[in-house]
Design an enzyme around this catalytic site. Structure first.
Site, short mmCIF file in Angstrom:
data_model
loop_
_atom_site.label_atom_id
_atom_site.label_comp_id
_atom_site.label_asym_id
_atom_site.label_seq_id
_atom_site.Cartn_x
_atom_site.Cartn_y
_atom_site.Cartn_z
N CYS A 1 0.84 -1.21 0.00
CA CYS A 1 0.00 0.00 0.00
C CYS A 1 0.86 1.25 0.00
O CYS A 1 0.41 2.31 -0.41
CB CYS A 1 -1.00 -0.02 1.15
SG CYS A 1 -0.66 1.13 2.47
N CYS B 1 2.96 3.47 5.05
CA CYS B 1 3.80 3.75 6.21
C CYS B 1 5.27 3.64 5.80
O CYS B 1 5.95 2.65 6.10
CB CYS B 1 3.47 2.79 7.35
SG CYS B 1 1.81 3.04 7.99
N GLN C 1 -8.98 16.87 11.99
CA GLN C 1 -7.65 16.26 12.15
C GLN C 1 -7.79 14.75 12.30
O GLN C 1 -8.67 14.28 13.02
CB GLN C 1 -6.95 16.85 13.37
CG GLN C 1 -6.68 18.35 13.30
CD GLN C 1 -5.54 18.73 12.36
OE1 GLN C 1 -4.82 17.87 11.86
NE2 GLN C 1 -5.39 20.01 12.10
N TYR D 1 -8.30 29.30 7.76
CA TYR D 1 -8.41 27.87 7.39
C TYR D 1 -8.93 27.12 8.61
O TYR D 1 -8.33 26.15 9.07
CB TYR D 1 -7.06 27.30 6.94
CG TYR D 1 -6.32 28.13 5.91
CD1 TYR D 1 -6.46 27.86 4.55
CD2 TYR D 1 -5.47 29.17 6.31
CE1 TYR D 1 -5.77 28.60 3.60
CE2 TYR D 1 -4.78 29.92 5.37
CZ TYR D 1 -4.93 29.63 4.03
OH TYR D 1 -4.23 30.36 3.11
N ASP E 1 -3.62 27.79 9.33
CA ASP E 1 -3.46 26.32 9.27
C ASP E 1 -3.87 25.86 7.86
O ASP E 1 -4.87 25.17 7.69
CB ASP E 1 -4.35 25.67 10.35
CG ASP E 1 -4.17 24.17 10.42
OD1 ASP E 1 -3.28 23.63 9.73
OD2 ASP E 1 -4.94 23.53 11.16
N CYS F 1 1.21 21.32 7.66
CA CYS F 1 1.41 19.87 7.47
C CYS F 1 2.42 19.62 6.37
O CYS F 1 2.57 18.50 5.90
CB CYS F 1 0.09 19.19 7.16
SG CYS F 1 -0.74 19.86 5.74
N1 SAH Z 1 -7.66 24.40 11.42
C1 SAH Z 1 -8.54 23.31 11.05
C2 SAH Z 1 -8.49 22.92 9.59
C3 SAH Z 1 -7.14 22.79 8.95
S1 SAH Z 1 -7.10 21.96 7.38
C4 SAH Z 1 -8.31 22.12 11.95
O1 SAH Z 1 -7.32 22.03 12.67
O2 SAH Z 1 -9.17 21.23 11.96
C5 SAH Z 1 -7.15 23.24 6.22
C6 SAH Z 1 -8.52 23.80 5.97
O3 SAH Z 1 -8.37 24.84 5.01
C7 SAH Z 1 -9.55 22.84 5.39
O4 SAH Z 1 -10.70 22.87 6.19
C8 SAH Z 1 -9.84 23.41 3.99
O5 SAH Z 1 -11.19 23.25 3.61
C9 SAH Z 1 -9.51 24.87 4.16
N2 SAH Z 1 -9.10 25.65 2.98
C10 SAH Z 1 -8.44 25.23 1.89
N3 SAH Z 1 -8.13 26.27 1.09
C11 SAH Z 1 -8.61 27.39 1.69
C12 SAH Z 1 -8.59 28.79 1.37
N4 SAH Z 1 -8.02 29.24 0.26
N5 SAH Z 1 -9.17 29.63 2.25
C13 SAH Z 1 -9.75 29.19 3.39
N6 SAH Z 1 -9.80 27.89 3.73
C14 SAH Z 1 -9.24 26.99 2.91
#
Ligand code: SAH
EC number: 2.1.1.190
Length: 446
Positions: free
Chosen positions: A77, A80, A278, A307, A376, A403
């Site tokens: 797969c 990992c 997450q 985000y 984020d 990430c």
């Molecule tokens: N902070 C959150 C989500 C992080 S993941 C947590 O910890 O759960 C990144 C997020 O960014 C996702 O929900 C995705 O839908 C959003 N996203 C992606 N591109 C974006 C953009 N241009 N503007 C705003 N949000 C966006």
């Protein structure tokens, strides 16, 4: 000059960013998947280019002290990748990945030791399986590395053990009722993917079946097949477009409420199928704890959480700030965020749907200012337009949760060249045994 098929014995020097061992044959780099630094290995050359070589690992002659017994029987797969490394060595390697990315951008900062897990197994709360026709009938599993062939993987060590029984039942249901697996090449067939999500704290499970067609075949029989399993809600997702995206935009609830809830620390969250959440809830607690610490709130601040997904970080911030403004692209996630604020009795948040790069500029031009900004973004990092607005707005503190070390380093280089000082970088291991690293960076206005 070497040739394909030739056998060689070499010393492995280090691991590349892709987790492959790298050694040298007459000064030419030779990449060997599965070989670890410090090991002497025998390889067969599989690719010969003037300035690099690939070799297949035949035998580990001298094993690294960090090599551990393989815990996985489905290595095809490709998931990992750093599994041969003992967990503490994985953490050290990930710290090095963050260091390398930052150094390549000329950034000088101490990278803290990676915060790892106590038990790095069954850590995922979400799984996505593809459905394809095979010689044995409809199959459900992960993609084989570098392909879209399937590897059945009912007992994946990083997933919840419930998948064994669940996948067996789904496979039986597909075969008994002749559910047509998706045929990617011709964009035909019905069932494309199966997604699961589990609330670790709540014990609630969501099952999502994704079809190309409007109809889910043998629907009543599906629900009967799931009888007795602890599935809280079953959702049918319709995804008529070709392409690699797993979920379509339309959901039909087949049982339950179409959402699950989960608790992080002492807050409760509603999660719907299209919302980001997450995937490692144990480490999310550690990650958010760091983000909160780096935000350094005193109670008087206006905070932007960009985000924001379903508002998880936003709500933790809100309890230590005057006001939190969350911005997120996916409308369903913002609906969840508003519900989540209400559910937890938090009244000092507001949430906007939109692109962070556009919404923040709008708010800024309307006179809004943040004292602290948390960002984020997805793997590709932030749009330059957003970074420019942040530079203009000049919040006192910026917390960047990432990430992807490369995009983090690129964006940090941009920000530190324009009035921010990088103070700390803390990696957190959200994805044990994989090549992925999460990191939180703290910046302050110069
Ligand atoms: N902070 C959150 C989500 C992080 S993941 C947590 O910890 O759960 C990144 C997020 O960014 C996702 O929900 C995705 O839908 C959003 N996203 C992606 N591109 C974006 C953009 N241009 N503007 C705003 N949000 C966006």
């Amino acid at each position: 000059m070497s040739a394909v098929g030739e056998q060689q014995r070499i010393q492995i020097l280090e691991l590349t960013d892709k987790g492959d061992g790298i050694g040298r044959l007459d000064a030419v780099p030779l990449y060997v998947e599965g070989a670890l630094p410090g090991e002497e290995v025998e390889v067969t050359l599989t690719l010969v280019k003037p300035n690099y070589l690939h070799g297949r690992l035949d035998k580990v002659v001298t094993a690294s002290p960090d090599r551990v017994a393989d815990f996985c029987a489905h290595s095809e797969c490709g998931g990992c990748q750093v599994r041969p490394l003992a967990y503490p060595a994985q953490l050290e390697y990930k710290r090095e990945l963050v260091r390398r990315a930052l150094t390549q951008q000329g950034l000088v900062v101490e990278v803290e030791p990676v915060l790892g897990m106590q038990s790095p197994f069954a850590w995922r709360n979400k799984a996505q399986f593809a459905v394809r026709a095979t010689d044995e009938g409809a199959e459900i599993g992960f993609y084989r590395k570098h392909s879209h062939d399937l590897v059945a993987c009912d007992d994946c060590a990083v997933q919840d053990p419930l998948h064994g029984e669940l996948l067996a039942r789904l496979r039986h249901w597909m075969r008994e009722h002749e559910v047509r697996p998706y045929d990617e090449a011709n964009h035909e067939g019905d069932l494309r993917h199966v997604m699961t999500r589990k609330g670790f704290a709540s014990g609630e499970w969501m099952l999502v079946l994704v079809t190309r067609t409007e109809q889910l075949p043998a629907e009543a029989e599906l629900l009967a097949a799931l009888e007795g399993l602890p599935i809280t809600t079953v959702v049918h997702n319709i995804h008529p477009e070709p392409g690699n995206r797993v979920l379509g935009l339309t959901n039909r609830v087949l049982s339950g409420e179409g959402i699950i809830t989960d608790r992080l620390h002492d807050l409760e969250f509603v999660i719907s199928p299209l919302s980001f959440y997450q995937v490692n809830p144990v480490q999310t607690d550690t990650l958010y704890g760091k983000a909160l610490e780096f935000a350094g709130l005193t109670g008087s601040e206006t905070v932007f959480d960009l985000y924001c997904g379903i508002g998880t970080i936003s709500l933790f911030l809100a309890r230590q700030a005057a006001r939190v403004v969350g911005i997120e692209l996916v409308p369903e996630a913002i609906e969840d965020a508003r519900r989540n604020a209400e559910r937890n009795g938090i009244g000092n948040t507001e949430f906007h749907v939109g692109k962070a790069e556009e919404k923040v500029a709008e708010l800024y031009h309307a006179g809004e200012r943040a004292d602290v900004v948390v960002i984020d973004p997805p793997r590709k990092g932030c749009d330059k337009a957003l970074l420019d607005t942040l530079v203009a707005m000049a919040p006192e503190r910026l917390v960047y949760v990432s990430c992807h070390p490369q995009s983090l380093a690129r964006d940090l280089a941009w920000l530190t060249a324009r009035g921010f000082v990088l103070e700390a970088v803390q990696p957190v291991d959200m994805f044990p045994h994989t090549l992925h690293v999460e990191a939180v960076a703290r910046l302050r206005r110069a």
